[in-house]
Design an enzyme around this catalytic site. Structure first.
Site, PDB file in Angstrom:
ATOM      1  CB  ALA A 233      -2.582 -25.412  77.162  1.00 31.64           C
ATOM      2  N   GLY A 261       8.017 -28.136  83.213  1.00 33.97           N
ATOM      3  CA  GLY A 261       8.543 -29.323  82.579  1.00 33.97           C
ATOM      4  C   GLY A 261       9.335 -30.313  83.340  1.00 33.97           C
ATOM      5  CG  ASP A 262      12.698 -28.338  85.069  1.00 36.13           C
ATOM      6  OD1 ASP A 262      13.079 -28.760  83.896  1.00 36.13           O
ATOM      7  OD2 ASP A 262      13.165 -27.251  85.642  1.00 36.13           O
TER       8      ASP A 262
END
Length: 324
Positions: A233, A261-262
């Site tokens: 966040a 994240g990817d």
């Protein structure tokens, strides 16, 4: 082209609950989403959606249903046979955005298959701008395999990005021995992973972009080209030889953090391919990651989901002598 290696691919199955998870109870599942995935596969999926050339390299039988799913989705892939089908990973998604992941170990990767995967990567890297080595390692793969692959790819024209965790991540950093061939051009740790590498406090790094930048600079000082540290966040921090920046994400109703994240890593690579400066690369990374968090399961954002103009980027000033 963006060339990806998913060392331990998985069928990602997401179970969406209508209420909070109750351990030991019986609950009905509101929806089930199943998709061929894994970190590198997710990045290739995002590339296809954005109209970018990509090739996903995976250990799997070329006739496996997993591979056929990728082809059906328009994802070009090169499958190297291994000892069994890709694993199944389960994600339990609660209404407040909490996700619980249950990951299987995956099939054994023997030395012959590992060698074939390396040879495919090196051969295909001749036509790639970026090679992304992503995810956990399957049983049988040596912990230092990503370090070995980074060295093997050094002689190609492609740049190398690594996104992994735990023992493979530690082994990659431990392999930094003054030989530039072993340094990836980009690493993408999260706050906890960055803390584990640099001896910092994970809570402080997640909460303080300046602390995250100082920790990331430790890796740059050891030879890494750039560090994109995702902070949940808290957005993300990018540290390059030119400077450091923090990006705050736009307000997002979190549905699932799986694949965020990817997506962030893809956003960075995409902006780099477009010749964008570092701050713009960070903005697109956070825009992609935020878009992924607002989508169900492992759904990977399409360009229509992404708005980097809503991401606030600010420079971070490095103080000489600062440590993680």
């Amino acid at each position: 082209m963006i060339l990806t290696l998913t060392a331990n691919p998985s069928t990602d199955r997401t179970l969406t609950l209508s209420g909070a998870l109750r351990r030991g109870g019986v609950q009905r599942v509101e929806a089930v989403i199943s998709q061929a995935g894994g970190k590198g596969v997710n990045i290739s999926r995002a590339a296809v959606a954005a109209g970018e050339a990509t090739l996903a390299v995976i250990p799997a039988d070329p006739d496996d249903p997993f591979v056929r799913q990728l082809h059906a989705a328009g994802i070009a892939c090169e499958a190297v046979p291994t000892s069994g089908p890709p694993r199944v990973n389960l994600t339990i998604s609660e209404p407040d955005g909490t996700t619980t992941k249950l990951n299987s170990p995956g099939p054994h990767l023997d030395a012959a298959a590992a060698t074939r995967l390396r040879d495919v990567l090196v051969s295909r890297a001749a036509g790639a701008a970026w090679v992304v080595l992503a995810g956990s390692l399957p049983p049988g793969a040596p912990e230092g395999w990503y370090a070995e692959l980074t060295r093997a790819l050094h002689g190609t024209a492609a740049r190398v990005a690594v996104d992994t965790s735990e023992a493979p991540l530690r082994a990659l950093v431990d392999a930094f021995d003054g030989d530039p061939a072993g340094y990836p051009d980009l690493m993408k740790p999260n706050g906890e992973e960055l803390a584990s590498l640099t001896g910092g406090d994970a809570v402080a790094i997640e909460a303080d972009p300046a602390a995250a930048a100082a920790a990331a600079r430790v890796l740059l000082d050891r030879g890494v080209g750039a560090v994109l540290a995702t902070l949940g966040a808290g957005g993300a921090v990018l540290v390059t030889p030119e400077g450091a920046w923090h990006a705050a994400p736009p307000p997002t109703e979190v549905v699932s953090t799986v694949g965020a994240g990817d997506s962030s890593l893809f956003g960075y690579v995409l902006a780099d391919l477009r010749g964008e400066p570092p701050a713009h690369r960070l903005a697109l990374a956070v825009a992609y990651g935020s878009a992924a968090a607002g989508l169900p399961g492992t759904t990977i954002p399409e360009p229509s989901h992404v708005d980097p103009g809503r991401v606030q980027v600010s420079p971070l000033h490095h103080h000489p002598g600062a440590t993680a």
